[in-house]
Write an enzyme that holds these catalytic residues in place. Structure first.
Site, PDB file in Angstrom:
ATOM      1  N   LYS A  72       0.898  -1.158   0.000  1.00  0.00           N
ATOM      2  CA  LYS A  72       0.000   0.000   0.000  1.00  0.00           C
ATOM      3  C   LYS A  72       0.933   1.203   0.000  1.00  0.00           C
ATOM      4  O   LYS A  72       1.609   1.482   0.987  1.00  0.00           O
ATOM      5  CB  LYS A  72      -0.885  -0.031   1.256  1.00  0.00           C
ATOM      6  CG  LYS A  72      -2.220   0.692   1.102  1.00  0.00           C
ATOM      7  CD  LYS A  72      -2.091   2.185   0.966  1.00  0.00           C
ATOM      8  CE  LYS A  72      -2.066   2.843   2.334  1.00  0.00           C
ATOM      9  NZ  LYS A  72      -1.809   4.315   2.229  1.00  0.00           N
ATOM     10  N   GLY A  82       4.958   3.872  10.718  1.00  0.00           N
ATOM     11  CA  GLY A  82       4.095   5.051  10.735  1.00  0.00           C
ATOM     12  C   GLY A  82       3.754   5.442  12.159  1.00  0.00           C
ATOM     13  O   GLY A  82       4.546   5.233  13.074  1.00  0.00           O
ATOM     14  N   SER A  83       2.569   6.001  12.333  1.00  0.00           N
ATOM     15  CA  SER A  83       2.209   6.543  13.637  1.00  0.00           C
ATOM     16  C   SER A  83       1.744   5.455  14.588  1.00  0.00           C
ATOM     17  O   SER A  83       1.391   4.344  14.192  1.00  0.00           O
ATOM     18  CB  SER A  83       1.070   7.555  13.471  1.00  0.00           C
ATOM     19  OG  SER A  83      -0.113   6.865  13.093  1.00  0.00           O
ATOM     20  N   ARG A  84       1.714   5.799  15.872  1.00  0.00           N
ATOM     21  CA  ARG A  84       1.226   4.856  16.869  1.00  0.00           C
ATOM     22  C   ARG A  84      -0.254   4.582  16.653  1.00  0.00           C
ATOM     23  O   ARG A  84      -0.699   3.440  16.778  1.00  0.00           O
ATOM     24  CB  ARG A  84       1.454   5.400  18.282  1.00  0.00           C
ATOM     25  CG  ARG A  84       1.264   4.333  19.342  1.00  0.00           C
ATOM     26  CD  ARG A  84       1.197   4.857  20.758  1.00  0.00           C
ATOM     27  NE  ARG A  84       2.398   5.522  21.207  1.00  0.00           N
ATOM     28  CZ  ARG A  84       2.693   5.724  22.502  1.00  0.00           C
ATOM     29  NH1 ARG A  84       1.876   5.282  23.432  1.00  0.00           N
ATOM     30  NH2 ARG A  84       3.775   6.373  22.845  1.00  0.00           N
ATOM     31  N   GLY A 131      -0.535   2.248  13.651  1.00  0.00           N
ATOM     32  CA  GLY A 131      -0.030   0.913  13.963  1.00  0.00           C
ATOM     33  C   GLY A 131      -0.955   0.142  14.886  1.00  0.00           C
ATOM     34  O   GLY A 131      -1.251  -1.037  14.662  1.00  0.00           O
ATOM     35  N   GLU A 155       6.336  -0.382  13.199  1.00  0.00           N
ATOM     36  CA  GLU A 155       7.307   0.483  13.854  1.00  0.00           C
ATOM     37  C   GLU A 155       6.607   1.814  14.014  1.00  0.00           C
ATOM     38  O   GLU A 155       6.208   2.432  13.034  1.00  0.00           O
ATOM     39  CB  GLU A 155       8.531   0.582  12.936  1.00  0.00           C
ATOM     40  CG  GLU A 155       9.777   1.058  13.633  1.00  0.00           C
ATOM     41  CD  GLU A 155      10.344   2.223  12.890  1.00  0.00           C
ATOM     42  OE1 GLU A 155      10.940   2.017  11.831  1.00  0.00           O
ATOM     43  OE2 GLU A 155      10.168   3.355  13.379  1.00  0.00           O
ATOM     44  N   CYS A 194      12.964   8.075  12.423  1.00  0.00           N
ATOM     45  CA  CYS A 194      12.364   7.341  13.553  1.00  0.00           C
ATOM     46  C   CYS A 194      13.310   7.364  14.741  1.00  0.00           C
ATOM     47  O   CYS A 194      12.888   7.197  15.885  1.00  0.00           O
ATOM     48  CB  CYS A 194      12.121   5.887  13.172  1.00  0.00           C
ATOM     49  SG  CYS A 194      11.391   5.683  11.559  1.00  0.00           S
ATOM     50  N   GLU A 215       5.854  11.596  21.167  1.00  0.00           N
ATOM     51  CA  GLU A 215       6.749  11.995  20.089  1.00  0.00           C
ATOM     52  C   GLU A 215       6.207  13.219  19.351  1.00  0.00           C
ATOM     53  O   GLU A 215       5.022  13.269  18.998  1.00  0.00           O
ATOM     54  CB  GLU A 215       6.888  10.829  19.097  1.00  0.00           C
ATOM     55  CG  GLU A 215       7.853  11.112  17.954  1.00  0.00           C
ATOM     56  CD  GLU A 215       7.960   9.944  16.976  1.00  0.00           C
ATOM     57  OE1 GLU A 215       7.071   9.062  16.985  1.00  0.00           O
ATOM     58  OE2 GLU A 215       8.929   9.921  16.201  1.00  0.00           O
TER      59      GLU A 215
END
Lengths: 517, 517
Positions: free
Chosen positions: A184, A241-243, A246, A265, A302, A392
């Protein structure tokens, strides 16, 4: 090559039938040609079905054929030449040097996995010979190998348009393991994705592999990704990507009829602990290199060092003075997308508004599309009392936590969430104190480093780019380096198989990595 | 030794403060002495706190010390002598030969892991040397090792009072990895658990290990287990039991602030596919050995062959006739608990009541506390239409699925859920047809076997006792064999560490299993 904006399914250009979108040049906000069309559920189904059909053939390709395929992808990417570099620069706002470096890393990564495939150790071939005379029961012939999990869904990352995107680390390691891949693409760099996708499709064709071995899908929203992760033919997920993104995928994957592993991640503030003697001896020097690391690539790594933890004193003062001065000279930089720039500004505004946090320095102002670096400080007490200060801020924003003494510093470290990296700055006289803390740090991060910053991530056998939740969804794995291949494998044992039924790698027992004595 | 019914926390007997319960002899329903008392939240907290304190010390024990500790546990179990054997027989209804065999397996397993620990390969030591001259940037010194995840909660299994209980496979592999262990004893054999627990506590003491390295908790219900899995100091879970129990723990673990891996071995009907030539040549023989495998240990093995899939014909008729005749002579057997016996009877009644299923044969009747074997048959069409026929009936119940032809057989196989084992019975003329099916079977089970049944599980390097969900919660792992140690490890990378800060195993770079060339 003329970009069509089409999906790549079964080796062919397929016009997406869902909503269209265009890439935007983040340096000036201008939309770019062509229009990309998202995939419908039927098109996702078609890609998954082809991947499923390709799987039994692709997973049994010889090691040599699979290695050559990975090398052919690398060749195909290089053959795209400057067209790829220019498009990536235009779509990401990253400078040429960075894009060329990232291309070299991407190609190097594919070749490293080709070497890993040829080596074959990842197959974990094991052989326990039969023993008809064993008492009380005869011992069977047992052979073991790792097999590929199945088709893998890979999500391109915004911040690595090449190295963690269409043919990046997740794709390379999944293909190396024997898994077909459906990517994707990240909607921030669809043209870059399409060019690399064409290179992969070309490599599939010249390697004579099933056409479902690879597919590239577009989507302006989340539906394609969510549908893919829920599809019963997808057997693992690679995501950067973002929390929020994810954990949403983790939830979908865990609620399937057959749950699957998600390697996401997500977020890390990569704490840096400065020890007193290092600060006293080289505070100013460390401050300068910290500022350089913080602002590298507009802080969009990251492993960007977002948190400094240190005990107050003259050394820390020197560090702060130097970091502040360096940062004040830092030019504003383009960020990857308007959305990322906006989120960064909101994060900085949140810190500016926090009563317990004060601004130390900020970088130069730029255009409306650029972001300026920012360095803040707070006290250990405030940091401990406000867990949201651990969130973050993606970009070049750093926070210094000032501790009164070693015990306060230890409490700050104890309060940390899981991280990708933790760095220590020590001199010889700090080693005794630092060594006391290593066992605690090992539980908090996948990589520990001394007298450096985590922003350079070596692609090699001993690298771990991973870490305990929420840095990643699965702290037992790495997404960079050769160990990444193990994410997409599982062991299968074959008992008393006649040679005619054995999978090829297990026919030759002498090849087994481990023969039981 | 006089059994006290106490918990074992911090190496000491601690009287549980929650509800009490007694073991019950399943052969006659009589309660046994003493009374065992469940752990309260405070007692669980105490055990978890001690395990957390023990962890940094225990994880860094030398390989030799850790191996000797595992061997000391084995010695301690043997030193319990007949007291252990007699108590286990009384609590489980299993015969002496089985208990003695299981003790040998348990001791052998501990010694095998001691060997695995001494070998040290599980540490995965890797070394990428520095290169100051590399362009464009210098290459750092990178070293990698696997470290233990942290304290592990182990749930004793009902059906292996020794080999998958207090000092069984999960405990042995977690201790081998460097993880302290807290065992939640199965309430069906608390006395056996207490005796083995004493042996482990003794080994902790003579090995000079932290007293939190091991604890044993009792509970008549689910609260102790659920509290343990939710505790922030517990970092992984080993479980063998029902699908309902396993999925409940998976849910708790995934909803923690920091999710942790759960290795739950849950349910499997271990399909057996009989090929036409094998049936024609040896149908009666296979039928006899199938009946023996089905009734072994009252069918209470995770790998019990609960499903036969075959194409109709004279060969299948011969198989059925022979299996039915053998089964009709099978004596009724005690089951592990009254609850398990009751559940088995309900499962058999459910099959008897199903309109699409017919009874072929049943074993002899026994006492009110015993269970009789039962063999059923159904058509492929009915099996495909009724997914509930795939539900495990824990015990000596088997179901034969009669297929018209190969394509129907393939559809039945396609409909299967994840399994621990799948067995094929083939003659030379069946190999071509069977080989077509191997790729599909590899995706369905952790172990494939030819011309045998899965009930004997070798404890060795090439064993996989695991499989795709719902056979287990994580098909990338095994709970039997040396690979089981990897469930409790994660990689950590150390960059540019001065020797004084490096963990001991990484100081000597020559020891690294993999040095980058």
């Amino acid at each position: 090559m003329t970009l069509s904006g089409d999906l790549l399914i079964g080796g062919a250009n397929v016009r997406g039938s869902a909503a269209t979108f265009a890439a935007v040049n983040p340096a000036n906000g201008s939309p770019m040609q062509p229009s990309f069309a998202g995939a419908t559920r039927e098109q996702i189904d078609q890609a998954a079905s082809l991947a499923w059909d390709a799987f039994p053939v692709y997973k049994e390709t010889s090691l040599e054929d699979r290695a050559r395929f990975l090398e052919a992808i690398a060749e195909g990417i290089l053959a795209l030449g400057d067209e790829l570099v220019l498009r990536a620069i235009e779509e990401t706002g990253l400078p040429r040097g960075r894009i060329e470096g990232e291309r070299a890393r991407t190609v190097g990564q594919l070749r490293l996995f080709a070497k890993e495939v040829r080596d074959g150790a990842f197959q974990e071939l094991r052989f326990d010979p039969a023993d008809a005379d064993r008492k009380p029961v005869a011992k069977p012939d047992l052979r073991l190998r790792n097999i590929a999990l199945g088709p893998v869904a890979v999500f391109g990352a915004s911040n690595f348009p090449l190295a963690f995107s269409v043919a990046g680390g997740d794709t390379a390691s999944a293909l190396a393991a024997g898994c077909p891949v459906i990517v994707k693409a990240h909607s921030a760099h669809p043209g870059t994705s399409a060019l690399v996708g064409k290179a992969v499709v070309g490599a599939v064709a010249i390697s004579g592999l099933p056409r479902g071995t690879f597919a590239l899908l577009f989507d302006v929203g989340f539906e394609v990704g969510q549908t893919l992760v829920a599809d019963h033919r997808i057997r693992a997920v690679g995501f950067t990507g973002s929390r929020r993104g994810g954990t949403a995928l983790m939830k979908i994957a865990s609620e399937r009829k057959q749950p699957i592993p998600v390697y996401a991640e997500m977020s890390s503030i990569n704490p840096v602990i400065l020890y007193p003697n290092a600060l006293l001896g080289r505070g100013a020097e460390i401050g300068k290199s910290f500022a350089a690391s913080l602002t590298l690539g507009a802080g969009q790594f990251c492993t960007n060092p977002g948190l400094i933890i240190a005990i107050e004193g003259a050394g820390l003062d020197a560090f702060i003075e130097s970091a502040a001065a360096t940062l004040a000279e830092a030019p504003a930089q383009n960020m990857l997308t308007g959305g990322i720039c906006e989120a960064y500004r909101k994060g900085v505004a949140r810190l500016l508004a926090a009563s317990s946090v004060s601004l130390i320095s900020s970088g130069k102002n730029g255009t409306a599309h650029q972001a300026s670096a920012a360095l803040f400080q707070t006290t250990a007490a405030a940091f401990l009392a406000n867990p949201e200060l651990q969130e973050e801020v993606f970009g070049a924003a750093g926070l210094i936590v000032r501790c009164h003494d070693d015990s306060e510093l230890r409490r700050v470290v104890e309060s940390l969430e899981g991280q990708l990296t933790i760095a220590l700055h020590v001199d010889a006289e700090d080693v005794a104190a630092a060594s006391q803390m290593i066992p605690q740090l090992e539980l908090l991060a996948g990589r520990l480093l001394v007298n450096g910053f985590g922003t350079g991530v070596e692609v090699s056998p001993a690298m771990v780019h991973g870490g305990p939740y929420p840095a990643t969804s699965d702290g037992r794995s790495t997404s960079v380096g050769t160990l990444a291949i193990y994410r997409f494998l599982r062991p299968v044992s074959y008992q008393d198989f006649p040679v005619g039924l054995l999978p090829t790698p297990l026919k030759d027992v002498q090849a087994a990595a481990r023969v039981q004595k």
